[in-house]
Design a protein around this motif. Structure first.
Motif, PDB file in Angstrom:
ATOM      1  N   GLN A  47       0.813  -1.228   0.000  1.00 32.77           N
ATOM      2  CA  GLN A  47       0.000   0.000   0.000  1.00 32.77           C
ATOM      3  C   GLN A  47       0.845   1.276   0.000  1.00 32.77           C
ATOM      4  N   LYS A  48       2.135   1.117   0.364  1.00 31.99           N
ATOM      5  CA  LYS A  48       3.017   2.286   0.493  1.00 31.99           C
ATOM      6  C   LYS A  48       2.429   3.308   1.466  1.00 31.99           C
ATOM      7  N   SER A  49       1.722   2.767   2.477  1.00 30.35           N
ATOM      8  CA  SER A  49       1.066   3.649   3.451  1.00 30.35           C
ATOM      9  C   SER A  49       0.726   2.852   4.693  1.00 30.35           C
ATOM     10  N   VAL A  50       1.103   3.393   5.845  1.00 29.11           N
ATOM     11  CA  VAL A  50       0.752   2.755   7.115  1.00 29.11           C
ATOM     12  C   VAL A  50      -0.753   2.818   7.337  1.00 29.11           C
ATOM     13  N   GLY A  51      -1.354   3.961   6.989  1.00 31.06           N
ATOM     14  CA  GLY A  51      -2.789   4.137   7.209  1.00 31.06           C
ATOM     15  C   GLY A  51      -3.621   3.162   6.388  1.00 31.06           C
ATOM     16  N   LYS A  52      -3.307   3.049   5.106  1.00 30.11           N
ATOM     17  CA  LYS A  52      -4.071   2.144   4.241  1.00 30.11           C
ATOM     18  C   LYS A  52      -3.874   0.688   4.672  1.00 30.11           C
ATOM     19  N   ALA A  53      -2.642   0.342   5.077  1.00 25.99           N
ATOM     20  CA  ALA A  53      -2.374  -1.015   5.544  1.00 25.99           C
ATOM     21  C   ALA A  53      -3.182  -1.315   6.808  1.00 25.99           C
ATOM     22  N   ALA A  54      -3.301  -0.319   7.696  1.00 23.70           N
ATOM     23  CA  ALA A  54      -4.055  -0.507   8.936  1.00 23.70           C
ATOM     24  C   ALA A  54      -5.522  -0.806   8.650  1.00 23.70           C
ATOM     25  N   ILE A  55      -6.091  -0.104   7.643  1.00 22.47           N
ATOM     26  CA  ILE A  55      -7.493  -0.326   7.284  1.00 22.47           C
ATOM     27  C   ILE A  55      -7.693  -1.745   6.756  1.00 22.47           C
ATOM     28  N   ILE A  56      -6.809  -2.188   5.870  1.00 27.40           N
ATOM     29  CA  ILE A  56      -6.937  -3.518   5.266  1.00 27.40           C
ATOM     30  C   ILE A  56      -6.734  -4.604   6.318  1.00 27.40           C
ATOM     31  N   LEU A  57      -5.775  -4.376   7.237  1.00 28.37           N
ATOM     32  CA  LEU A  57      -5.488  -5.371   8.279  1.00 28.37           C
ATOM     33  C   LEU A  57      -6.454  -5.282   9.451  1.00 28.37           C
ATOM     34  N   ASN A  58      -7.274  -4.203   9.455  1.00 29.92           N
ATOM     35  CA  ASN A  58      -8.274  -3.996  10.513  1.00 29.92           C
ATOM     36  C   ASN A  58      -7.626  -3.851  11.891  1.00 29.92           C
ATOM     37  N   ILE A  59      -6.523  -3.119  11.922  1.00 28.10           N
ATOM     38  CA  ILE A  59      -5.863  -2.795  13.184  1.00 28.10           C
ATOM     39  C   ILE A  59      -5.532  -1.298  13.168  1.00 28.10           C
ATOM     40  N   SER A  60      -5.095  -0.768  14.304  1.00 31.74           N
ATOM     41  CA  SER A  60      -4.817   0.660  14.385  1.00 31.74           C
ATOM     42  C   SER A  60      -3.488   1.012  13.722  1.00 31.74           C
TER      43      SER A  60
END
Length: 306
Positions: free
Chosen positions: A21-34
């Motif tokens: 995702q090249k993004s911590v925020g987008k990865a957090a959404i997909i992984l369903n974690i903060s």
């Protein structure tokens, strides 16, 4: 503690998603974690490896050179784990395809009953199909993906192209007769005496026939007057028990008959006919969980012979 023992699946999964995702925020959404949890996990992984995996790029991040190298290995590891989980789930939910085994008669009688019982003890839900036949036929079916595994003697080198062999044990050819056979009372048995009896021979296409031919020629017997070629163990067993025929056969085929004293072995030294017995697979094949468990069961059954 070793580095590889500190790396957890969550480290790899989080790293791969951030890299994708090249993004911590987008990865957090997909992984369903903060987001803080993602950041913490990446920092833990970098601390374990002792390197920086990501670099800042504008308002986002990108993989560094070391990160790109690690991504290739991490991706393969996660894919392998997920494939293993799917394989196990298929094995326990009966959704995996049947395990198709080719077995020479010697193995069908000596190894497979114990191996199948060990397999069933594991409560694996997969179905099993066992095919018995000549070695050349079974190997051809293996090449065509009609079988997943062949259990039998090691074939000649020119017939092993594209196949892989795992040695389990060795066995030899014997001369089997019924209990009370006239040759058993002969004080000095000579191979020449065989010419007075019907001989059951392995077929020319069978894997043990070259061993038998070489043995007979080396002992001055180029031809036997009365011989019947067969790969049928049921015919051979019935014919030998009811006549004075001599059966030239692998030990494993008649192991139960020898144990129960329904047959016996003529005192002929056949050690030079010993050959390797094992598992033959396609060199490029990948085993699912059911096939892997059955292979382990076959190995365990073979170990009981040694």
């Amino acid at each position: 503690m070793l580095m590889e023992n500190r790396i957890k699946f969550r480290h790899l999964q989080t790293f791969i998603e951030v890299a994708r995702q090249k993004s911590v925020g987008k990865a957090a959404i997909i992984l369903n974690i903060s987001q803080p949890a993602v950041t913490k996990t990446i920092r833990e992984l970098e601390e374990i490896l002792g390197v920086k995996l990501f670099e800042k790029e504008g308002r986002g991040i990108r993989l560094g050179r070391i990160g790109e190298v690690f991504l290739r290995h991490a991706g393969a590891s996660v894919a392998s784990v997920l494939e293993g989980v799917e394989s196990v789930q298929q094995a326990v939910t009966r959704s995996s395809p049947p395990v198709r085994i080719g077995a020479l008669p010697t193995v069908s009688a000596r190894i497979m009953p114990d191996a199948i019982q060990l397999f069933l003890n594991e409560k694996v839900a997969g179905d099993i199909k066992i095919v018995t036949g000549e070695n050349s036929v079974l190997l051809e079916q293996l090449r065509k993906s009609e079988l997943d595994l062949v259990v039998g003697r090691l074939a000649a080198p020119e017939k092993m192209s594209g196949l892989s062999f795992e040695h389990l044990y060795s066995e030899q050819v014997i001369f089997a007769v019924r209990a009370g056979h006239p040759l058993l009372s002969t004080t000095q048995l000579r191979l020449d005496d065989l010419k007075n009896y019907t001989i059951l021979m392995p077929t020319k296409a069978s894997v043990i026939r070259p061993f038998v031919d070489r043995f007979l020629l080396a002992n001055g017997i180029p031809e036997l007057p009365v011989q019947i070629e067969t790969v049928s163990d049921s015919f051979g067993r019935a014919f030998v028990r009811s006549t004075d025929a001599v059966w030239i056969i692998s030990t494993g085929v008649v192991s139960n008959d020898l144990r129960d004293n329904r047959m016996t072995v003529l005192p002929i030294d056949t050690r030079e006919t010993r050959g390797a017995v094992g598992l033959t697979t396609r060199a490029d094949s990948v085993q699912n969980a059911s096939l892997a468990i059955l292979s382990q069961s076959i190995r365990a059954a073979a170990e009981q012979l040694t």
